[in-house]
Enzyme design. Structure first.
Site, PDB file in Angstrom:
ATOM      1  N   LYS A 148       0.823  -1.211   0.000  1.00  0.00           N
ATOM      2  CA  LYS A 148       0.000   0.000   0.000  1.00  0.00           C
ATOM      3  C   LYS A 148       0.861   1.268   0.000  1.00  0.00           C
ATOM      4  O   LYS A 148       2.056   1.222   0.339  1.00  0.00           O
ATOM      5  CB  LYS A 148      -0.956  -0.037   1.197  1.00  0.00           C
ATOM      6  CG  LYS A 148      -1.939  -1.219   1.110  1.00  0.00           C
ATOM      7  CD  LYS A 148      -3.027  -1.152   2.181  1.00  0.00           C
ATOM      8  CE  LYS A 148      -4.020  -2.299   2.023  1.00  0.00           C
ATOM      9  NZ  LYS A 148      -5.178  -2.169   2.946  1.00  0.00           N
TER      10      LYS A 148
ATOM     11  N   PHE B  30     -15.673   3.041   6.051  1.00  0.00           N
ATOM     12  CA  PHE B  30     -14.264   3.306   5.769  1.00  0.00           C
ATOM     13  C   PHE B  30     -13.939   3.380   4.271  1.00  0.00           C
ATOM     14  O   PHE B  30     -12.783   3.551   3.895  1.00  0.00           O
ATOM     15  CB  PHE B  30     -13.377   2.246   6.449  1.00  0.00           C
ATOM     16  CG  PHE B  30     -13.645   0.817   6.014  1.00  0.00           C
ATOM     17  CD1 PHE B  30     -13.049   0.276   4.890  1.00  0.00           C
ATOM     18  CD2 PHE B  30     -14.498   0.003   6.759  1.00  0.00           C
ATOM     19  CE1 PHE B  30     -13.278  -1.033   4.498  1.00  0.00           C
ATOM     20  CE2 PHE B  30     -14.742  -1.318   6.375  1.00  0.00           C
ATOM     21  CZ  PHE B  30     -14.121  -1.831   5.237  1.00  0.00           C
TER      22      PHE B  30
ATOM     23  N   ARG C 289      -2.716 -14.740   4.085  1.00  0.00           N
ATOM     24  CA  ARG C 289      -3.435 -13.926   5.079  1.00  0.00           C
ATOM     25  C   ARG C 289      -2.892 -14.184   6.493  1.00  0.00           C
ATOM     26  O   ARG C 289      -2.818 -13.271   7.315  1.00  0.00           O
ATOM     27  CB  ARG C 289      -4.943 -14.161   4.988  1.00  0.00           C
ATOM     28  CG  ARG C 289      -5.534 -13.460   3.755  1.00  0.00           C
ATOM     29  CD  ARG C 289      -7.036 -13.604   3.656  1.00  0.00           C
ATOM     30  NE  ARG C 289      -7.770 -12.830   4.629  1.00  0.00           N
ATOM     31  CZ  ARG C 289      -8.188 -11.575   4.448  1.00  0.00           C
ATOM     32  NH1 ARG C 289      -7.886 -10.924   3.330  1.00  0.00           N
ATOM     33  NH2 ARG C 289      -8.880 -10.955   5.368  1.00  0.00           N
TER      34      ARG C 289
ATOM     35  N   THR D 297      -6.154  -7.503  10.004  1.00  0.00           N
ATOM     36  CA  THR D 297      -6.396  -6.248   9.292  1.00  0.00           C
ATOM     37  C   THR D 297      -5.863  -5.046  10.073  1.00  0.00           C
ATOM     38  O   THR D 297      -5.264  -4.134   9.499  1.00  0.00           O
ATOM     39  CB  THR D 297      -7.908  -6.084   9.031  1.00  0.00           C
ATOM     40  OG1 THR D 297      -8.381  -7.249   8.351  1.00  0.00           O
ATOM     41  CG2 THR D 297      -8.191  -4.845   8.199  1.00  0.00           C
TER      42      THR D 297
ATOM     43  N   ARG E  68       1.921  -6.954   8.605  1.00  0.00           N
ATOM     44  CA  ARG E  68       1.145  -5.806   9.082  1.00  0.00           C
ATOM     45  C   ARG E  68       1.631  -5.347  10.459  1.00  0.00           C
ATOM     46  O   ARG E  68       1.596  -4.157  10.763  1.00  0.00           O
ATOM     47  CB  ARG E  68      -0.354  -6.150   9.080  1.00  0.00           C
ATOM     48  CG  ARG E  68      -0.932  -6.091   7.667  1.00  0.00           C
ATOM     49  CD  ARG E  68      -2.321  -6.672   7.581  1.00  0.00           C
ATOM     50  NE  ARG E  68      -3.004  -6.267   6.348  1.00  0.00           N
ATOM     51  CZ  ARG E  68      -4.172  -6.755   5.963  1.00  0.00           C
ATOM     52  NH1 ARG E  68      -4.790  -7.656   6.698  1.00  0.00           N
ATOM     53  NH2 ARG E  68      -4.727  -6.339   4.829  1.00  0.00           N
TER      54      ARG E  68
ATOM     55  N   ASN F 126      -2.317  -0.269   6.513  1.00  0.00           N
ATOM     56  CA  ASN F 126      -1.887  -1.540   7.102  1.00  0.00           C
ATOM     57  C   ASN F 126      -0.919  -2.304   6.196  1.00  0.00           C
ATOM     58  O   ASN F 126      -0.867  -3.523   6.217  1.00  0.00           O
ATOM     59  CB  ASN F 126      -3.102  -2.392   7.497  1.00  0.00           C
ATOM     60  CG  ASN F 126      -4.015  -2.707   6.338  1.00  0.00           C
ATOM     61  OD1 ASN F 126      -3.781  -2.240   5.229  1.00  0.00           O
ATOM     62  ND2 ASN F 126      -5.042  -3.489   6.586  1.00  0.00           N
TER      63      ASN F 126
ATOM     64  N   HIS G 258      -2.193  -5.558   1.097  1.00  0.00           N
ATOM     65  CA  HIS G 258      -3.468  -6.219   0.806  1.00  0.00           C
ATOM     66  C   HIS G 258      -3.201  -7.697   0.576  1.00  0.00           C
ATOM     67  O   HIS G 258      -2.135  -8.063   0.080  1.00  0.00           O
ATOM     68  CB  HIS G 258      -4.078  -5.618  -0.473  1.00  0.00           C
ATOM     69  CG  HIS G 258      -5.228  -6.416  -1.011  1.00  0.00           C
ATOM     70  ND1 HIS G 258      -6.509  -6.282  -0.529  1.00  0.00           N
ATOM     71  CD2 HIS G 258      -5.286  -7.381  -1.969  1.00  0.00           C
ATOM     72  CE1 HIS G 258      -7.302  -7.124  -1.178  1.00  0.00           C
ATOM     73  NE2 HIS G 258      -6.582  -7.807  -2.051  1.00  0.00           N
TER      74      HIS G 258
HETATM   75  P1  ADP Z   1      -8.475  -7.110   4.718  1.00  0.00           P
HETATM   76  O1  ADP Z   1      -7.568  -6.169   3.936  1.00  0.00           O
HETATM   77  O2  ADP Z   1      -7.788  -7.642   5.941  1.00  0.00           O
HETATM   78  O3  ADP Z   1      -9.066  -8.176   3.839  1.00  0.00           O
HETATM   79  P2  ADP Z   1     -11.052  -5.788   4.602  1.00  0.00           P
HETATM   80  O4  ADP Z   1     -11.224  -6.447   3.278  1.00  0.00           O
HETATM   81  O5  ADP Z   1     -12.131  -5.952   5.608  1.00  0.00           O
HETATM   82  O6  ADP Z   1      -9.673  -6.233   5.287  1.00  0.00           O
HETATM   83  O7  ADP Z   1     -10.868  -4.209   4.387  1.00  0.00           O
HETATM   84  C1  ADP Z   1     -10.107  -3.727   3.305  1.00  0.00           C
HETATM   85  C2  ADP Z   1      -9.181  -2.650   3.812  1.00  0.00           C
HETATM   86  O8  ADP Z   1      -9.953  -1.565   4.292  1.00  0.00           O
HETATM   87  C3  ADP Z   1      -8.305  -3.075   4.999  1.00  0.00           C
HETATM   88  O9  ADP Z   1      -7.102  -3.695   4.594  1.00  0.00           O
HETATM   89  C4  ADP Z   1      -8.063  -1.754   5.693  1.00  0.00           C
HETATM   90  O10 ADP Z   1      -6.969  -1.041   5.117  1.00  0.00           O
HETATM   91  C5  ADP Z   1      -9.314  -0.968   5.415  1.00  0.00           C
HETATM   92  N1  ADP Z   1     -10.225  -1.021   6.560  1.00  0.00           N
HETATM   93  C6  ADP Z   1     -10.965  -2.077   6.979  1.00  0.00           C
HETATM   94  N2  ADP Z   1     -11.699  -1.772   8.050  1.00  0.00           N
HETATM   95  C7  ADP Z   1     -11.416  -0.470   8.335  1.00  0.00           C
HETATM   96  C8  ADP Z   1     -11.863   0.446   9.341  1.00  0.00           C
HETATM   97  N3  ADP Z   1     -12.751   0.084  10.273  1.00  0.00           N
HETATM   98  N4  ADP Z   1     -11.346   1.713   9.306  1.00  0.00           N
HETATM   99  C9  ADP Z   1     -10.463   2.089   8.368  1.00  0.00           C
HETATM  100  N5  ADP Z   1     -10.002   1.272   7.389  1.00  0.00           N
HETATM  101  C10 ADP Z   1     -10.469   0.004   7.380  1.00  0.00           C
HETATM  102 MG    MG Z   2     -10.290  -7.920   2.168  1.00  0.00          MG
END
Ligand code: ADP
Ligand code: MG
Length: 139
Positions: A11, A59, A87, A93, A104, A114, A117
């Site tokens: 990212k 978000f 993962r 996350t 992360r 974070n 992806h």
């Molecule tokens: P992941 O990347 O772990 O699969 P998600 O698909 O749920 O997580 O969310 C996509 C991305 O959105 C996350 O990697 C994170 O950067 C961002 N994100 C998720 N939840 C939040 C939140 N509550 N506040 C801010 N950013 C968020």
């Molecule tokens: Mg995701």
């Protein structure tokens, strides 16, 4: 039976911090083979399209603004059970909740920043890989 392919992005915050090389090195050391790789800057529209499944979530605007704020590195990776393994490798996350030693935990700054992806299913891995790469670019 699970697939051998996952998709990742380094990212903008992690790239800007100069961590792209270290993260790629850790990915290779963990046994992933790089099938495709590129540096690209997404437009806000492209970031919105990539994360369309999150449209309407609180978000979404922060996420798409952050993901289009600077260069990212996109990659397709190969390993047994790639989606689940990757993962686990990158961690939760929220970097504050990610396990010690995960990407992360090591490089993430906040929920939206974070570091990386990782695809959440084989279907997502295929869709996300095709979003960035043509079939000629994946080998
Ligand atoms: P992941 O990347 O772990 O699969 P998600 O698909 O749920 O997580 O969310 C996509 C991305 O959105 C996350 O990697 C994170 O950067 C961002 N994100 C998720 N939840 C939040 C939140 N509550 N506040 C801010 N950013 C968020
Ligand atoms: Mg995701």
């Amino acid at each position: 039976m699970t697939g051998k392919i996952t998709f990742t992005m380094i990212k903008p915050s992690a790239f800007a911090a100069g961590h792209a090389g270290q993260i790629l090195a850790r990915i290779e050391e963990a046994g992933y083979r790089i099938i495709a790789l590129k540096k690209v800057t997404l437009s806000l529209e492209q970031a919105g399209s990539f994360y369309e499944m999150h449209q309407g979530k609180p978000f979404y605007d922060e996420l798409t603004a952050m993901m289009s704020s600077g260069p990212i590195v996109a990659a397709v990776l190969e390993k047994e059970n790639a989606v689940e393994a990757f993962r686990t490798f990158i961690g939760a996350t929220d970097p504050a909740k990610a396990a010690e030693g995960t990407i992360r935990k090591l490089y993430g700054k906040s929920l939206s920043e974070n570091a990386v992806h990782g695809s959440d299913s084989d279907e997502s891995a295929a869709r996300e890989s095709a979003f960035f790469f043509s079939s000629l670019e994946m080998f």
